[in-house]
Design a protein around this motif. Structure first.
Motif, PDB file in Angstrom:
ATOM      1  N   MET A   1      43.025 -25.472  46.181  1.00  9.60           N
ATOM      2  CA  MET A   1      42.991 -25.050  44.773  1.00  9.60           C
ATOM      3  C   MET A   1      43.237 -26.268  43.881  1.00  9.60           C
ATOM      4  O   MET A   1      44.145 -27.049  44.134  1.00  9.60           O
ATOM      5  CB  MET A   1      44.050 -23.976  44.518  1.00  9.60           C
ATOM      6  CG  MET A   1      43.981 -23.351  43.151  1.00  9.60           C
ATOM      7  SD  MET A   1      45.192 -22.015  42.971  1.00  9.60           S
ATOM      8  CE  MET A   1      44.849 -21.497  41.300  1.00  9.60           C
ATOM      9  N   ASP A   2      42.415 -26.441  42.831  1.00 11.95           N
ATOM     10  CA  ASP A   2      42.509 -27.605  41.948  1.00 11.95           C
ATOM     11  C   ASP A   2      43.634 -27.447  40.938  1.00 11.95           C
ATOM     12  O   ASP A   2      43.411 -27.269  39.741  1.00 11.95           O
ATOM     13  CB  ASP A   2      41.179 -27.817  41.221  1.00 11.95           C
ATOM     14  CG  ASP A   2      40.145 -28.449  42.133  1.00 11.95           C
ATOM     15  OD1 ASP A   2      40.510 -28.805  43.256  1.00 11.95           O
ATOM     16  OD2 ASP A   2      38.992 -28.573  41.718  1.00 11.95           O
ATOM     17  N   LYS A   3      44.861 -27.496  41.430  1.00  9.60           N
ATOM     18  CA  LYS A   3      46.026 -27.400  40.559  1.00  9.60           C
ATOM     19  C   LYS A   3      47.005 -28.514  40.898  1.00  9.60           C
ATOM     20  O   LYS A   3      47.057 -29.013  42.021  1.00  9.60           O
ATOM     21  CB  LYS A   3      46.715 -26.032  40.708  1.00  9.60           C
ATOM     22  CG  LYS A   3      45.929 -24.864  40.128  1.00  9.60           C
ATOM     23  CD  LYS A   3      45.819 -24.960  38.613  1.00  9.60           C
ATOM     24  CE  LYS A   3      45.064 -23.776  38.034  1.00  9.60           C
ATOM     25  NZ  LYS A   3      44.920 -23.885  36.555  1.00  9.60           N
ATOM     26  N   SER A   5      51.208 -29.907  40.380  1.00 12.09           N
ATOM     27  CA  SER A   5      52.576 -29.630  39.966  1.00 12.09           C
ATOM     28  C   SER A   5      53.021 -30.779  39.064  1.00 12.09           C
ATOM     29  O   SER A   5      52.356 -31.812  38.982  1.00 12.09           O
ATOM     30  CB  SER A   5      53.500 -29.532  41.189  1.00 12.09           C
ATOM     31  OG  SER A   5      53.656 -30.810  41.785  1.00 12.09           O
ATOM     32  N   THR A   6      54.145 -30.613  38.414  1.00 15.21           N
ATOM     33  CA  THR A   6      54.642 -31.685  37.547  1.00 15.21           C
ATOM     34  C   THR A   6      55.056 -32.909  38.360  1.00 15.21           C
ATOM     35  O   THR A   6      55.009 -34.032  37.864  1.00 15.21           O
ATOM     36  CB  THR A   6      55.832 -31.193  36.695  1.00 15.21           C
ATOM     37  OG1 THR A   6      56.807 -30.601  37.549  1.00 15.21           O
ATOM     38  CG2 THR A   6      55.369 -30.181  35.667  1.00 15.21           C
ATOM     39  N   ASN A 135      41.699 -32.055  44.584  1.00 17.06           N
ATOM     40  CA  ASN A 135      42.618 -32.249  45.710  1.00 17.06           C
ATOM     41  C   ASN A 135      42.379 -33.577  46.411  1.00 17.06           C
ATOM     42  O   ASN A 135      43.322 -34.223  46.879  1.00 17.06           O
ATOM     43  CB  ASN A 135      42.473 -31.103  46.715  1.00 17.06           C
ATOM     44  CG  ASN A 135      43.237 -29.862  46.279  1.00 17.06           C
ATOM     45  OD1 ASN A 135      44.215 -29.968  45.547  1.00 17.06           O
ATOM     46  ND2 ASN A 135      42.781 -28.706  46.697  1.00 17.06           N
ATOM     47  N   LYS A 202      46.005 -30.197  31.752  1.00 15.74           N
ATOM     48  CA  LYS A 202      45.492 -28.822  31.813  1.00 15.74           C
ATOM     49  C   LYS A 202      45.416 -28.285  33.247  1.00 15.74           C
ATOM     50  O   LYS A 202      45.265 -27.083  33.456  1.00 15.74           O
ATOM     51  CB  LYS A 202      44.124 -28.736  31.152  1.00 15.74           C
ATOM     52  CG  LYS A 202      43.045 -29.578  31.794  1.00 15.74           C
ATOM     53  CD  LYS A 202      41.756 -29.509  31.000  1.00 15.74           C
ATOM     54  CE  LYS A 202      40.678 -30.406  31.616  1.00 15.74           C
ATOM     55  NZ  LYS A 202      39.434 -30.399  30.791  1.00 15.74           N
ATOM     56  N   PHE A 203      45.526 -29.175  34.239  1.00 17.11           N
ATOM     57  CA  PHE A 203      45.474 -28.737  35.633  1.00 17.11           C
ATOM     58  C   PHE A 203      46.845 -28.404  36.203  1.00 17.11           C
ATOM     59  O   PHE A 203      46.943 -27.944  37.343  1.00 17.11           O
ATOM     60  CB  PHE A 203      44.827 -29.828  36.503  1.00 17.11           C
ATOM     61  CG  PHE A 203      43.392 -30.098  36.180  1.00 17.11           C
ATOM     62  CD1 PHE A 203      42.411 -29.161  36.449  1.00 17.11           C
ATOM     63  CD2 PHE A 203      43.020 -31.298  35.584  1.00 17.11           C
ATOM     64  CE1 PHE A 203      41.084 -29.405  36.151  1.00 17.11           C
ATOM     65  CE2 PHE A 203      41.698 -31.552  35.276  1.00 17.11           C
ATOM     66  CZ  PHE A 203      40.728 -30.605  35.564  1.00 17.11           C
ATOM     67  N   ILE A 204      47.894 -28.651  35.423  1.00 18.56           N
ATOM     68  CA  ILE A 204      49.250 -28.380  35.913  1.00 18.56           C
ATOM     69  C   ILE A 204      49.516 -26.884  35.879  1.00 18.56           C
ATOM     70  O   ILE A 204      49.335 -26.231  34.843  1.00 18.56           O
ATOM     71  CB  ILE A 204      50.301 -29.138  35.080  1.00 18.56           C
ATOM     72  CG1 ILE A 204      50.069 -30.649  35.191  1.00 18.56           C
ATOM     73  CG2 ILE A 204      51.709 -28.785  35.540  1.00 18.56           C
ATOM     74  CD1 ILE A 204      50.976 -31.473  34.309  1.00 18.56           C
ATOM     75  N   ASN A 205      49.950 -26.359  36.997  1.00 21.75           N
ATOM     76  CA  ASN A 205      50.140 -24.913  37.126  1.00 21.75           C
ATOM     77  C   ASN A 205      51.416 -24.439  36.424  1.00 21.75           C
ATOM     78  O   ASN A 205      51.378 -23.593  35.540  1.00 21.75           O
ATOM     79  CB  ASN A 205      50.167 -24.537  38.608  1.00 21.75           C
ATOM     80  CG  ASN A 205      50.057 -23.047  38.821  1.00 21.75           C
ATOM     81  OD1 ASN A 205      49.593 -22.315  37.958  1.00 21.75           O
ATOM     82  ND2 ASN A 205      50.490 -22.578  39.984  1.00 21.75           N
ATOM     83  N   ASP A 206      52.549 -24.994  36.800  1.00 20.26           N
ATOM     84  CA  ASP A 206      53.839 -24.638  36.215  1.00 20.26           C
ATOM     85  C   ASP A 206      54.362 -25.828  35.418  1.00 20.26           C
ATOM     86  O   ASP A 206      54.710 -26.859  35.992  1.00 20.26           O
ATOM     87  CB  ASP A 206      54.824 -24.258  37.325  1.00 20.26           C
ATOM     88  CG  ASP A 206      56.178 -23.806  36.770  1.00 20.26           C
ATOM     89  OD1 ASP A 206      56.318 -23.733  35.535  1.00 20.26           O
ATOM     90  OD2 ASP A 206      57.090 -23.557  37.582  1.00 20.26           O
ATOM     91  N   LYS A 207      54.437 -25.671  34.104  1.00 22.47           N
ATOM     92  CA  LYS A 207      54.799 -26.792  33.239  1.00 22.47           C
ATOM     93  C   LYS A 207      56.275 -26.779  32.836  1.00 22.47           C
ATOM     94  O   LYS A 207      56.666 -27.471  31.892  1.00 22.47           O
ATOM     95  CB  LYS A 207      53.909 -26.777  31.987  1.00 22.47           C
ATOM     96  CG  LYS A 207      52.425 -26.871  32.322  1.00 22.47           C
ATOM     97  CD  LYS A 207      51.573 -26.774  31.080  1.00 22.47           C
ATOM     98  CE  LYS A 207      50.093 -26.909  31.423  1.00 22.47           C
ATOM     99  NZ  LYS A 207      49.572 -25.774  32.223  1.00 22.47           N
TER     100      LYS A 207
END
Length: 360
Positions: A1-3, A5-6, A135, A202-207
């Motif tokens: 998945m193209d996400k 994390s910080t 990824n 914009k790709f960061i899941n949990d900010k």
């Protein structure tokens, strides 16, 4: 998945910002002189507040798309016009990465190897990575930067005894002049590549911890750059350092332990090649996303087309050291305006508009 994390995002900050100023500090020492390290400290403080102010603005507006922020500040059409300058600068950063990797290796390591051949060894593997997803960029960057950090720590330990910190003083014996101001602008321009990380927000899941991890990453970048420039000046003195194209590569040749341990060039070569490769794929990937919005039917064909253009342009500037460094001087000024000044103005406009809006 193209996400992301910080914590992943910290490596995108490292990958886009570290290698530039560590590769050609001589260009800055030429105008900044012995006081270049002091200018680095001032520029680093400004960079810290610049980057954190952008992160704060994104969190306050809950907007993490840099293009949308430009449109919110300037309107649809004017916003697109100015964001185009931002992405044009990213294209220049891609050319810079290709040109400097090939030229630095040709100048100091493989003088008999043609520059175009070194470029092919750099660009072709990057094409494979770029035709994959986010990824692939993330994994390559994480692995590359871990080895780069280990090499940097090793070099700091090995080269410590060759540094004479008395060469850093005195500072400003004749006061501050216009050369110091222009050097500050150029250092900020070199630091400005950190802005390439902003489109990845914009790709960061949990900010939740975005600000915390961004602060940590920027502080690490700052200390690395300050230690690096102090190390160069304390190893050669400002007069000598300003005449060397790639002083970090020469600095490591001093290393000699027990009469046979002379592996400093290997570590700095790893830093150079790995650092520029990481910056190249990070810059190129975000440029591709922008281009694919315009040329949606071409998909991966854009990778090959842009890579060919980058190869041609980087070869033209990299085949002659004097031409390359002259263009790098212009590049630093352009980066200051497109990566630092204009985004700051955009952020200021957005913040002012948010303050003037009535509470609902």
């Amino acid at each position: 998945m193209d996400k992301l994390s910080t914590k992943h995002f910290m490596f995108f900050i490292f990958g886009t910002s570290i290698v530039t100023l560590k590769t050609y500090p001589s260009l800055l020492i030429q105008s900044g002189g012995r006081e270049t390290w002091v200018i680095f400290i001032l520029a680093s403080i400004l960079l810290f507040f610049y980057y954190i102010s952008i992160i704060n603005t994104c969190k306050r507006l809950n907007i993490y798309d840099i293009t949308e922020i430009y449109r919110k500040a300037l309107g649809k059409y004017l916003g697109v016009f100015f964001i185009s300058f931002f992405y044009f600068n990213i294209f220049l950063s891609v050319v810079e990465s290709s040109a400097l990797e090939a030229n630095s290796m040709h100048t100091n390591m493989f003088i008999e190897t043609p520059i175009w051949y070194l470029q092919l060894l750099f660009i072709v593997p990057a094409i494979y990575t770029l035709t994959k997803n986010l990824n692939a960029i993330k994994i390559c960057s994480l692995i590359g930067l871990i080895f780069i950090f280990l090499a940097g720590i090793n070099l700091s330990i090995l080269s410590a005894k060759y540094k004479q910190y008395k060469l850093l003083f005195p500072i400003f014996p004749e006061g501050i002049n216009i050369s110091h101001i222009t050097t500050l602008i150029k250092v900020l321009g070199g630091y400005g590549s950190i802005a390439i990380s902003l489109p990845y927000l914009k790709f960061i899941n949990d900010k939740t911890h975005l600000k915390k991890h961004s602060i940590i990453a920027v502080i690490i970048v700052i200390q690395m750059e300050i230690v690096s420039i102090m190390g160069v000046i304390s190893s050669f003195g400002d007069a000598r350092a300003s005449t060397i194209f790639y002083p970090k590569l020469i600095q490591t040749q001093l290393i000699n332990y027990f009469g046979f341990l002379e592996s400093g060039e290997f570590f700095v070569m790893l830093q150079m090649v790995g650092g520029w490769f990481v910056k190249y794929i990070m810059s190129f990937y975000i440029l591709l996303l922008f281009l694919r919005e315009i040329f949606i039917d071409y998909k991966n064909s854009i990778v090959y087309i842009v890579s060919t253009i980058v190869f041609a342009l980087s070869f033209l500037v990299a085949k002659n050291n004097l031409v390359l460094f002259k263009n790098l001087n212009y590049y630093l000024y352009i980066s200051f305006f497109n990566y630092i000044l204009i985004p700051l103005i955009i952020v200021a406009i957005v913040r002012l508009r948010a303050l003037n809006q009535p509470n609902k």
